[in-house]
Design an enzyme around this catalytic site. Structure first.
Site, PDB file in Angstrom:
ATOM      1  N   GLU A  76      33.627  36.352  35.839  1.00 59.25           N
ATOM      2  CA  GLU A  76      34.497  36.289  37.009  1.00 59.25           C
ATOM      3  C   GLU A  76      33.981  35.138  37.854  1.00 59.25           C
ATOM      4  O   GLU A  76      32.918  35.216  38.453  1.00 59.25           O
ATOM      5  CB  GLU A  76      34.471  37.622  37.757  1.00 59.25           C
ATOM      6  CG  GLU A  76      35.645  37.821  38.705  1.00 59.25           C
ATOM      7  CD  GLU A  76      35.527  37.001  39.975  1.00 59.25           C
ATOM      8  OE1 GLU A  76      36.284  36.013  40.119  1.00 59.25           O
ATOM      9  OE2 GLU A  76      34.677  37.328  40.799  1.00 59.25           O
ATOM     10  N   CYS A 132      36.442  34.514  46.466  1.00 61.40           N
ATOM     11  CA  CYS A 132      36.887  33.749  45.305  1.00 61.40           C
ATOM     12  C   CYS A 132      38.393  33.799  45.102  1.00 61.40           C
ATOM     13  O   CYS A 132      38.989  32.870  44.558  1.00 61.40           O
ATOM     14  CB  CYS A 132      36.169  34.229  44.035  1.00 61.40           C
ATOM     15  SG  CYS A 132      36.392  35.981  43.685  1.00 61.40           S
TER      16      CYS A 132
END
Length: 256
Positions: free
Chosen positions: A27, A61
């Site tokens: 990720e 993010c």
């Protein structure tokens, strides 16, 4: 191997995992687009967009940092963005209250400032915030909550992950143009759409090249899988899909 962090580190870890024959779930970074169509409530949309971008001092993010706005609504959207940004302030993170603190370290601060200076020198319009330290905050890595408009499509501030409280506004002509702009990125973590037209929502959901799409400010439900495509990651975290990342299928064949 499971990793959450920068794209640079994630790609190195992924390459190492492949050499070992190990499964990996990555990720990584993002530069998530948010498509705002003319039928959306612009004030509401901008408030929700900033509420997903500015908290944690922009160090999210999946933050919607590229705001693509239908050209007919672009002037009004810039004004709505300024009104929404006026609700955000900076303050000492050691003090209680609803305010933003500094970014993580000096290296991150310098990265953000370099992108801001470059965009402004290239002609971007500063709707709020901008480069440099906030007044009265000469120490600490505080970044002004910033909104830039009229930014070139290929500008570094549009293409690089900022990881700070900075968004850019850009106009698009029609749905096809919006999708092309949104997908023109090496990242593919999240996408956002604001429209009351189910046909537009469906088209954006189908065509965005990303791992998650949020419609009209919706949040993730508990247990949802989280992750992206391209340089935003491999695999998913959370929920059943997140568990399956760490499982291997074993087939057993018995005589008939």
């Amino acid at each position: 191997m499971s990793f959450t962090g920068s794209t640079r580190a994630g790609l190195e870890i992924g390459a190492s995992a492949v050499r070992r024959g190990a499964r990996c779930a990555l990720e990584m970074g993002g530069k998530s687009p948010c498509l705002v169509f003319e039928d959306a409530d612009l004030d509401q949309a901008m408030e929700k967009i900033l509420a997903k971008t500015f908290p944690n001092s922009g160090q999210n993010c999946n933050a919607p940092t590229r705001i693509l706005i239908e050209a007919s609504a672009y002037p009004a959207a810039k004004e709505a963005a300024q009104r929404a940004a006026a609700l955000w302030t900076l303050g000492d993170p050691a003090q209680s209250g609803d305010h933003l603190g500094p970014v993580a370290n000096g290296r991150q601060f310098d990265h953000i400032q370099t992108l801001l200076h470059g965009a402004i020198a290239a002609g971007a319009t500063v709707l709020c915030g901008g480069a440099g330290r906030p007044d009265g905050m000469e120490t600490g890595y505080f970044v002004k909550p910033t909104i830039l408009a009229d930014v070139a499509r290929k500008a570094e501030v549009v293409r690089q992950e900022i990881f700070g409280p900075v968004i850019v506004l850009q106009p698009f002509e029609d749905l096809d143009d919006a999708i092309a702009m949104a997908n023109d990125s090496e990242f593919g973590l999240a996408g956002y759409v604001y429209s009351n037209d189910p046909a537009i929502q469906s088209a954006v959901i189908r065509q965005l090249d990303c791992g998650m799409v949020f419609v009209n400010g919706a949040d993730l439900a508990p247990g949802s899988p989280f992750g992206g495509t391209k340089k935003s990651g491999i695999g998913r975290e959370g929920g059943t899909y997140g568990i399956e990342e760490f499982l291997e299928l074993k087939l057993v064949a018995h005589p008939a």
